[in-house]
Scaffold this active site. Structure first.
Site, short mmCIF file in Angstrom:
data_model
loop_
_atom_site.label_atom_id
_atom_site.label_comp_id
_atom_site.label_asym_id
_atom_site.label_seq_id
_atom_site.Cartn_x
_atom_site.Cartn_y
_atom_site.Cartn_z
N ALA A 108 0.83 -1.21 0.00
CA ALA A 108 0.00 0.00 0.00
C ALA A 108 0.87 1.27 0.00
O ALA A 108 1.91 1.27 0.64
CB ALA A 108 -0.91 -0.01 1.23
N ASP A 130 -0.69 -5.86 2.54
CA ASP A 130 -0.21 -4.83 3.47
C ASP A 130 -0.83 -5.09 4.84
O ASP A 130 -2.00 -5.49 4.92
CB ASP A 130 -0.56 -3.42 3.00
CG ASP A 130 0.38 -2.37 3.60
OD1 ASP A 130 1.34 -1.95 2.92
OD2 ASP A 130 0.15 -1.99 4.77
N CYS A 230 13.49 3.37 1.13
CA CYS A 230 13.79 4.76 0.75
C CYS A 230 14.60 5.39 1.87
O CYS A 230 14.29 6.49 2.32
CB CYS A 230 12.52 5.53 0.43
SG CYS A 230 11.26 5.44 1.70
C1 LIG Z 1 7.23 1.80 1.95
S1 LIG Z 1 5.58 1.47 2.28
C2 LIG Z 1 5.10 0.58 0.85
C3 LIG Z 1 4.86 1.42 -0.35
C4 LIG Z 1 4.28 0.61 -1.50
N1 LIG Z 1 5.17 -0.48 -1.88
C5 LIG Z 1 3.99 1.44 -2.73
O1 LIG Z 1 4.72 1.37 -3.71
O2 LIG Z 1 3.00 2.16 -2.72
C6 LIG Z 1 5.67 0.20 3.47
C7 LIG Z 1 4.36 -0.47 3.78
O3 LIG Z 1 4.62 -1.58 4.64
C8 LIG Z 1 3.47 -1.80 5.43
N2 LIG Z 1 3.87 -2.71 6.52
C9 LIG Z 1 4.50 -2.41 7.69
N3 LIG Z 1 4.75 -3.53 8.40
C10 LIG Z 1 4.27 -4.57 7.65
C11 LIG Z 1 4.23 -5.98 7.83
N4 LIG Z 1 4.74 -6.56 8.93
N5 LIG Z 1 3.66 -6.74 6.87
C12 LIG Z 1 3.12 -6.16 5.75
N6 LIG Z 1 3.14 -4.83 5.54
C13 LIG Z 1 3.71 -4.05 6.46
C14 LIG Z 1 3.06 -0.40 5.82
O4 LIG Z 1 1.69 -0.39 6.19
C15 LIG Z 1 3.34 0.38 4.53
O5 LIG Z 1 2.17 0.48 3.76
#
Ligand SMILES: C[S@@+](CC[C@H](N)C(=O)[O-])C[C@H]1O[C@@H](n2cnc3c(N)ncnc32)[C@H](O)[C@@H]1O
Length: 302
Positions: A108, A130, A230
């Site tokens: 997400a 997510d 990032c």
């Molecule tokens: C960097 S963002 C991802 C951005 C996404 N890949 C995009 O291109 O739009 C990281 C995401 O990891 C999710 N997240 C955090 N811990 C997580 C977990 N244990 N398992 C799955 N998702 C996780 C967060 O909710 C967040 O949406």
């Protein structure tokens, strides 16, 4: 002390790095090839009188001049999706093919997961997962707007992701775009470092390791796993790779990307990492006038 100062030993031309971090980023969009093609999308921008240019490494991106993505006709019709230039890198490196089963572990709000679907010609399966339910609504909205039909959305902790609901045993590819300290987003979000602390970095590194580990386990032998953040912190980048290389059947592979990059670092504050982490790429903002990024490509060997 500014948290970014700790990277002075890693960054050549640190003054240029600091200076560019003070400058806001321009607006960039990715052409959504599920709904159109690059030439048509560019013609539509021309007809609208929007000036743009494309970076050499990725002709399907448009850097907009004097407007935002959301104000274009193309965004309204799902032809364009606002996405920071460097964040288009990991899906490109993952390189899914039509028919592949692809795991987007932390998906997400969906910029990279929808890009994966487009690269696979919207044929196959992208499992966009997510843990944050609230962020999944943005992902679903984006997938619908962009016309993605090959996506399944799940709401699980990627660190212990179960394949039990699926009728297959492993993914062909995985994109592991983990939560991170976001240091590289400072040009987009000037508050990005307000909550910065070393404890936070150490804690998030544990989550990153478990997510990458599980993605490697869930990908078939010979399959590709791309790891991205990032942020600049070696604790969240090379140290995570080093730990997963140690415990899982996988290796880091070289890749070309067309951006100016620096290799992963093998030593940080007295810690030494596997020499193959040099195959990962560090993208510093001053090298290509982008945000900061880290990207590594792994091949599953077991
Ligand atoms: C960097 S963002 C991802 C951005 C996404 N890949 C995009 O291109 O739009 C990281 C995401 O990891 C999710 N997240 C955090 N811990 C997580 C977990 N244990 N398992 C799955 N998702 C996780 C967060 O909710 C967040 O949406």
């Amino acid at each position: 002390m500014d948290p970014l100062d700790r990277y002075e030993p890693l960054v050549d031309d640190f003054a240029a790095f600091r200076a560019v971090c003070e400058r806001p980023l321009g607006h960039v969009a990715r052409v959504n090839t599920i709904k159109t093609d690059v030439e048509r999308a560019k013609r539509a921008l021309d007809e609208e009188g929007v000036e743009f240019e494309s970076p050499d490494w990725h002709p399907g991106l448009v850097k907009l001049d004097g407007t935002t993505t959301g104000r274009t006709w193309g965004a309204f019709h799902g032809w364009l999706h606002g996405q920071e230039e460097v964040s288009a890198l990991p899906a490109t490196v993952c390189d899914p093919k039509p028919g592949d089963r692809v795991f987007a572990a932390c998906a997400a709000p969906g910029g990279k997961a929808t890009q994966l679907a487009a690269l696979a010609d919207d044929r196959g399966l992208v499992v966009a997962n997510d843990r944050n339910l609230g962020r999944l609504s943005a992902l679903r909205f984006n997938a619908e707007r962009l016309g993605v039909t090959s996506m399944a959305v799940t709401n699980r902790d990627a660190g212990n992701y179960s394949l039990a609901p699926f009728d297959f045993e492993a993914f062909d590819r995985a994109l592991v775009d983990v939560p991170c300290s976001c240091e590289g987003t400072i040009r987009k979000n000037p508050d990005a470092l307000d909550e910065w602390s070393l404890q936070r970095i150490e804690s998030i590194a544990g989550t990153q390791k478990s997510i990458l580990q599980r993605a490697v386990q869930a990908t078939k032998s010979g399959g590709t796993v791309v790891y991205s953040t990032c942020t600049f912190a070696p604790e969240e980048n090379e140290a995570v790779l080093d730990a997963v290389l140690d415990g899982e059947d996988c290796r880091l592979v070289e890749f070309e990307c067309g951006l100016e990059t620096r290799p992963g670092v093998t030593e940080w504050e007295g810690e030494h990492f596997d020499s193959s982490v040099e195959r990962a790429k560090r993208v510093y903002p001053h090298l290509n006038d982008t945000g900061g990024f880290f990207c590594a490509k792994l091949e599953v060997t077991g």
